[in-house]
Motif scaffolding. Sequence first.
Motif, PDB file in Angstrom:
ATOM      1  N   UNK A 199      87.925 119.064 -16.857  1.00 44.42           N
ATOM      2  CA  UNK A 199      87.824 117.572 -16.783  1.00 44.42           C
ATOM      3  C   UNK A 199      89.038 117.652 -15.606  1.00 44.42           C
ATOM      4  N   UNK A 200      88.314 117.864 -14.585  1.00 49.19           N
ATOM      5  CA  UNK A 200      88.916 118.037 -12.831  1.00 49.19           C
ATOM      6  C   UNK A 200      89.999 116.741 -13.132  1.00 49.19           C
ATOM      7  N   UNK A 201      89.301 115.811 -13.440  1.00 46.66           N
ATOM      8  CA  UNK A 201      90.394 114.603 -12.627  1.00 46.66           C
ATOM      9  C   UNK A 201      91.422 114.718 -13.234  1.00 46.66           C
ATOM     10  N   UNK A 202      91.673 115.048 -14.034  1.00 46.40           N
ATOM     11  CA  UNK A 202      93.494 114.859 -14.402  1.00 46.40           C
ATOM     12  C   UNK A 202      94.085 116.171 -13.643  1.00 46.40           C
ATOM     13  N   UNK A 203      92.907 117.487 -13.431  1.00 47.88           N
ATOM     14  CA  UNK A 203      94.227 118.385 -12.223  1.00 47.88           C
ATOM     15  C   UNK A 203      94.313 118.013 -11.454  1.00 47.88           C
ATOM     16  N   UNK A 204      93.119 117.086 -10.552  1.00 46.51           N
ATOM     17  CA  UNK A 204      93.424 116.538  -9.197  1.00 46.51           C
ATOM     18  C   UNK A 204      95.071 115.436  -8.705  1.00 46.51           C
ATOM     19  N   UNK A 205      94.442 114.480 -10.636  1.00 50.15           N
ATOM     20  CA  UNK A 205      95.850 113.809 -10.608  1.00 50.15           C
ATOM     21  C   UNK A 205      96.970 114.142 -11.320  1.00 50.15           C
ATOM     22  N   UNK A 216      97.633 123.228  -9.610  1.00 52.80           N
ATOM     23  CA  UNK A 216      96.831 123.466 -10.068  1.00 52.80           C
ATOM     24  C   UNK A 216      96.542 124.336 -11.127  1.00 52.80           C
ATOM     25  N   UNK A 217      96.714 125.211 -10.804  1.00 54.00           N
ATOM     26  CA  UNK A 217      96.355 126.500 -11.754  1.00 54.00           C
ATOM     27  C   UNK A 217      97.525 126.391 -12.673  1.00 54.00           C
ATOM     28  N   UNK A 218      98.287 125.732 -12.662  1.00 54.61           N
ATOM     29  CA  UNK A 218      99.565 125.659 -14.082  1.00 54.61           C
ATOM     30  C   UNK A 218      98.696 125.038 -14.896  1.00 54.61           C
ATOM     31  N   UNK A 219      97.974 123.923 -13.960  1.00 60.36           N
ATOM     32  CA  UNK A 219      97.619 122.396 -15.032  1.00 60.36           C
ATOM     33  C   UNK A 219      96.497 123.648 -15.875  1.00 60.36           C
ATOM     34  N   UNK A 220      95.460 123.578 -15.060  1.00 58.57           N
ATOM     35  CA  UNK A 220      93.437 124.171 -15.539  1.00 58.57           C
ATOM     36  C   UNK A 220      94.079 125.464 -16.076  1.00 58.57           C
ATOM     37  N   UNK A 221      94.433 126.526 -15.255  1.00 61.67           N
ATOM     38  CA  UNK A 221      94.118 127.690 -15.264  1.00 61.67           C
ATOM     39  C   UNK A 221      93.642 128.410 -14.148  1.00 61.67           C
ATOM     40  N   UNK A 222      93.809 129.628 -13.416  1.00 61.11           N
ATOM     41  CA  UNK A 222      93.631 129.479 -11.963  1.00 61.11           C
ATOM     42  C   UNK A 222      92.079 130.390 -12.258  1.00 61.11           C
ATOM     43  N   UNK A 223      91.085 130.393 -12.947  1.00 60.23           N
ATOM     44  CA  UNK A 223      90.291 130.876 -13.204  1.00 60.23           C
ATOM     45  C   UNK A 223      89.086 129.356 -12.883  1.00 60.23           C
ATOM     46  N   UNK A 224      90.005 128.099 -13.013  1.00 60.39           N
ATOM     47  CA  UNK A 224      89.003 127.012 -12.461  1.00 60.39           C
ATOM     48  C   UNK A 224      89.218 126.778 -11.593  1.00 60.39           C
ATOM     49  N   UNK A 225      90.525 127.489 -10.156  1.00 57.80           N
ATOM     50  CA  UNK A 225      90.295 127.278  -9.207  1.00 57.80           C
ATOM     51  C   UNK A 225      89.784 128.204  -8.655  1.00 57.80           C
ATOM     52  N   UNK A 226      89.620 129.382  -8.939  1.00 62.11           N
ATOM     53  CA  UNK A 226      88.886 130.282  -8.356  1.00 62.11           C
ATOM     54  C   UNK A 226      87.079 129.671  -8.149  1.00 62.11           C
ATOM     55  N   UNK A 227      86.594 129.344  -9.839  1.00 64.71           N
ATOM     56  CA  UNK A 227      85.487 128.178  -9.407  1.00 64.71           C
ATOM     57  C   UNK A 227      85.709 127.319  -8.090  1.00 64.71           C
ATOM     58  N   UNK A 228      86.424 126.314  -7.945  1.00 59.58           N
ATOM     59  CA  UNK A 228      86.377 125.167  -7.287  1.00 59.58           C
ATOM     60  C   UNK A 228      86.187 126.452  -6.360  1.00 59.58           C
ATOM     61  N   UNK A 229      86.694 126.957  -6.104  1.00 58.77           N
ATOM     62  CA  UNK A 229      87.312 127.679  -4.090  1.00 58.77           C
ATOM     63  C   UNK A 229      85.849 128.186  -4.453  1.00 58.77           C
ATOM     64  N   UNK A 230      85.038 128.937  -5.183  1.00 57.04           N
ATOM     65  CA  UNK A 230      83.822 129.614  -4.744  1.00 57.04           C
ATOM     66  C   UNK A 230      82.970 128.459  -4.351  1.00 57.04           C
ATOM     67  N   UNK A 231      82.559 127.376  -4.657  1.00 53.76           N
ATOM     68  CA  UNK A 231      82.039 126.306  -4.628  1.00 53.76           C
ATOM     69  C   UNK A 231      81.923 125.729  -3.234  1.00 53.76           C
ATOM     70  N   UNK A 232      83.739 125.516  -2.972  1.00 52.34           N
ATOM     71  CA  UNK A 232      84.356 124.298  -1.658  1.00 52.34           C
ATOM     72  C   UNK A 232      83.206 125.475  -0.361  1.00 52.34           C
ATOM     73  N   UNK A 233      83.288 126.564  -0.362  1.00 53.45           N
ATOM     74  CA  UNK A 233      82.633 127.710   0.483  1.00 53.45           C
ATOM     75  C   UNK A 233      81.491 126.941   0.099  1.00 53.45           C
ATOM     76  N   UNK A 234      80.893 127.543  -0.674  1.00 47.17           N
ATOM     77  CA  UNK A 234      79.603 127.071  -0.547  1.00 47.17           C
ATOM     78  C   UNK A 234      78.959 126.228  -0.360  1.00 47.17           C
ATOM     79  N   UNK A 235      79.327 124.880  -0.120  1.00 46.16           N
ATOM     80  CA  UNK A 235      79.279 123.380  -0.112  1.00 46.16           C
ATOM     81  C   UNK A 235      79.782 123.433   1.534  1.00 46.16           C
ATOM     82  N   UNK A 236      80.232 124.560   2.066  1.00 42.72           N
ATOM     83  CA  UNK A 236      80.616 123.931   3.387  1.00 42.72           C
ATOM     84  C   UNK A 236      82.306 123.279   4.164  1.00 42.72           C
ATOM     85  N   UNK A 237      82.808 123.686   1.733  1.00 44.44           N
ATOM     86  CA  UNK A 237      84.939 122.742   2.984  1.00 44.44           C
ATOM     87  C   UNK A 237      85.606 124.716   2.628  1.00 44.44           C
ATOM     88  N   UNK A 238      86.901 123.718   3.282  1.00 40.47           N
ATOM     89  CA  UNK A 238      87.548 124.999   3.679  1.00 40.47           C
ATOM     90  C   UNK A 238      88.479 125.489   1.954  1.00 40.47           C
TER      91      UNK A 238
END
Length: 473
Positions: free
Chosen positions: A449-455, A395-417
Amino acid sequence: MWFYWKRNKYAGHAIGKSILCLFVFHVLSGCAGRQETDASEFRDFAQIKASGEIRAVTLYGSTTYFQYKMEDMGYQFDLIKDFAKSHDFKLTVLVAKSVPMLVDMIKKGEADVAAYPVFISNELKQEVLFCGYEERTNQVLVQRANKGDTIVKNVTELIGKEIHVKAQTKYAERLDNLNEELGGGIKIHQIEEDTVSIEDLIEQVSKGEIKYTVSDANLARLNKTYFWNVNTNLAVSFEQRSSWIVNQRSTELAEVINEWSSNNTGKRVFRATAKRYFELSKMPETIETPIIKNGHISVYDVYFKKHAATLGWDWQLLASIAYQESRFNPTVVSWAGAQGLMGIMPGTAKGFGVSPHELQEPDIAVQTAVRCLIEFKKGLRDVKDTQEKIKFTLAAYNAGIGHIYDAQQLAFKYGKNPYVWENNVAEFIRLKSEPAYYNDSICKYGYLRGSETDNYVAQVIKRYTYYKQRTKK
């Protein structure tokens, strides 16, 4: 470029020095700076020229400004970057969270120019100066255009049709008004889930899952480069004019921007930038996955095997990345500028001492990709599970690691792992296309465009599994 070196709030460690080095590499290849906003004195062109720096404010978005593969991009960003370059200015990019905030920053002198299409109105003309390219846009119906599909060519034909739009948006409001103008009959489905974006709805139209949706014309044009089979020709609203703005007192700056946007060089840049974002296909060349014979995936297997050990991954996984990035074409260049067999950005390659020309050499391309992947792995040291780390690294290779850090922060905020990809961090990667999420104060890297990274992650892993089953170690 200003980067945010932040502490991981849920893991308690700082971003690895190796990842920070990659960001520094990007500084060497870029011209822009991104900052938090600070109040400043009013400046016209003379003061800007004396300082050697121009401050542009914009909004995050797929057609304005975003970061992809650790490089700044966006239609409006590319235009203001060219303007700054034409005057040898350092470009500093400021990001507002709304159009009213953007306008306020211009009025207060906190930014010199708004590189964003602000709708032109008589009221706003009393407060700011409009300048630069004047765009004319409207809302359009998005419908599928496969062979045999009936194309709606007039708004009156929408009576009896089912149209899906996001609830509480200008698209829903416009449809309600249009329905009233037509005397009723349009079946409007307002989508309440915040996990569904406008771009998701356009994709659903392309796949035939829904019949119609409504979008801004430019956003529709951009998504047409991902989904060739959508038709966006029918306008469902009146045309609106928009352009950049500057402070009312910045008369000289407005004149210089107008001159740049109307001269031959500026017009060529405008056409090239519009082509890059609104015409060039964003989808990789569609070819069938090569048949594996005698345990061979491609003619480049020798390089995958040579460098995979350094990374600690199976060579088949590197092969899967290569197919995803280039379809095993070592000379390909993507719309974003990623080059070679492994789809590496020139700025990233420069940080490793590799030239764009060298990226066309398969051996060097694979080696550079492995070096990049190693840095991402280091930056994801708190993801302990081996298989999860592979997904996060991809995911980091596709989008850049900064976006992965953001998504991890959001996951933590909303009770996800924050250390599990599927149904956890991947969910918030997709949500980074929604303003409510990428404008959250805990996000530092804006729109994706996160759907692209997930895919991307899912497709690379699936192909890797297929390759591994049919090849030898």
